[in-house]
Design an enzyme around this catalytic site. Sequence first.
Site, mmCIF file in Angstrom:
data_model
loop_
_atom_site.group_PDB
_atom_site.id
_atom_site.type_symbol
_atom_site.label_atom_id
_atom_site.label_comp_id
_atom_site.label_asym_id
_atom_site.label_seq_id
_atom_site.Cartn_x
_atom_site.Cartn_y
_atom_site.Cartn_z
ATOM 1 N N LYS A 33 1.089 -0.699 -0.347
ATOM 2 C CA LYS A 33 -0.056 -0.568 -0.012
ATOM 3 C C LYS A 33 0.277 0.887 0.115
ATOM 4 O O LYS A 33 2.001 1.618 0.612
ATOM 5 C CB LYS A 33 -0.542 -0.249 1.069
ATOM 6 N N ASP A 60 -3.504 4.407 -2.152
ATOM 7 C CA ASP A 60 -4.535 4.681 -0.899
ATOM 8 C C ASP A 60 -4.643 6.248 -1.044
ATOM 9 O O ASP A 60 -4.776 7.115 -0.291
ATOM 10 C CB ASP A 60 -4.107 4.511 0.938
ATOM 11 N N LYS A 62 -7.666 8.138 -0.911
ATOM 12 C CA LYS A 62 -8.809 8.764 -0.778
ATOM 13 C C LYS A 62 -9.367 10.286 -1.192
ATOM 14 O O LYS A 62 -9.204 11.135 -0.768
ATOM 15 C CB LYS A 62 -8.414 8.733 1.337
ATOM 16 N N ASP A 65 -14.576 14.652 -3.847
ATOM 17 C CA ASP A 65 -14.154 15.607 -4.989
ATOM 18 C C ASP A 65 -15.621 15.634 -5.356
ATOM 19 O O ASP A 65 -16.373 14.808 -5.334
ATOM 20 C CB ASP A 65 -12.891 16.127 -6.084
ATOM 21 N N THR A 114 -11.002 6.070 11.481
ATOM 22 C CA THR A 114 -10.665 5.295 13.270
ATOM 23 C C THR A 114 -10.864 6.008 13.829
ATOM 24 O O THR A 114 -10.418 6.526 15.080
ATOM 25 C CB THR A 114 -10.501 3.903 12.806
ATOM 26 N N ARG A 205 4.062 -0.258 10.607
ATOM 27 C CA ARG A 205 4.931 -0.406 11.462
ATOM 28 C C ARG A 205 5.449 -1.364 11.974
ATOM 29 O O ARG A 205 6.184 -1.977 11.760
ATOM 30 C CB ARG A 205 4.823 0.423 12.199
HETATM 31 O O1 C5P Z 1 1.825 1.059 10.823
HETATM 32 P P1 C5P Z 1 0.371 0.912 10.702
HETATM 33 O O2 C5P Z 1 -0.207 -0.953 10.611
HETATM 34 O O3 C5P Z 1 -0.708 1.219 12.031
HETATM 35 O O4 C5P Z 1 -0.086 1.196 9.058
HETATM 36 C C1 C5P Z 1 -1.349 1.298 9.219
HETATM 37 C C2 C5P Z 1 -1.788 1.515 7.860
HETATM 38 O O5 C5P Z 1 -3.486 1.874 7.726
HETATM 39 C C3 C5P Z 1 -1.538 3.298 7.547
HETATM 40 O O6 C5P Z 1 -1.215 3.490 6.063
HETATM 41 C C4 C5P Z 1 -2.664 3.881 8.501
HETATM 42 O O7 C5P Z 1 -2.588 5.055 7.467
HETATM 43 C C5 C5P Z 1 -3.610 2.874 7.429
HETATM 44 N N1 C5P Z 1 -5.323 3.391 8.109
HETATM 45 C C6 C5P Z 1 -5.417 3.048 9.859
HETATM 46 N N2 C5P Z 1 -7.169 3.389 10.245
HETATM 47 C C7 C5P Z 1 -7.569 3.404 8.387
HETATM 48 C C8 C5P Z 1 -7.320 4.156 7.993
HETATM 49 C C9 C5P Z 1 -6.034 4.020 7.218
HETATM 50 O O8 C5P Z 1 -4.426 2.479 10.133
HETATM 51 N N3 C5P Z 1 -8.761 3.642 9.262
#
Ligand code: C5P
Length: 226
Positions: A33, A60, A62, A65, A114, A205
């Site tokens: 992603k 991603d 998002k 518009d 979230t 991460r």
């Molecule tokens: O590092 P981590 O596992 O928390 O990354 C989750 C990914 O999913 C990030 O790119 C974050 O922007 C994305 N994301 C999220 N929660 C959402 C929508 C997208 O954590 N509701």
Amino acid sequence: MADPRLYVALDLPSIEQARDMVARLGDSVVSYKIGLQLLPLGGTEFGRELAAQGKNVFLDFKLHDIDATVEKATRSISSIGADLLTVHARPDVMQAAARGRSGRLKVLGVTVLTSLDEQALIDIGYHHTAEELVLHRVRQAVEAGIDGVVSSPLEADKIRAIVPDDFLIVTPGVRMAGQDVGDQKRIATPSAAMNAGASHIVVGRPITQANDPRAAAQAIARNMAK
Ligand code: C5P
């Protein structure tokens, strides 16, 4: 060997670092992603490069518009060879993306971020709980003819109950038991997310910051299959 249902979020400061991470992960990961941190730095071209190497690519963006712009943007993004694109889950935006989509690109609706709690929703002007709003927008996503939604793993089971079997449910907020949760609040393990009805998970991460990203990705893929 790699599980294509695991998307690794390349939330890194430069394309060079993202390219290094993809090289380190090698054949342990096949789906990536690319989000807002890298998109302005050539992330779209990098996505094209990964797609040409046979990887699955989730852009991603998002999008949010007017109809004509979303439709044309989705048409442009379709030409890159990506698999997944996000748009905000407003009926007009989702319908426009469905019209602009072609080739292998699938469109996902972002229901409710979230990071928004009940008070934040009231401040914006919504008088529904987050869960009511999520399920309302999921129904609108199905009606608009897009391919799936992004949701918290804790809502995946309720969404799965009201959508067609082939509707995609993509869940970030995934952590192994006992792992540092960082800023994620509503989390589940890979196997819990999949068993609740997720079709794909997004993990950033816990893999990209691990001492051994390859081992971390393999452990998550093994856990998903449980
Ligand atoms: O590092 P981590 O596992 O928390 O990354 C989750 C990914 O999913 C990030 O790119 C974050 O922007 C994305 N994301 C999220 N929660 C959402 C929508 C997208 O954590 N509701």
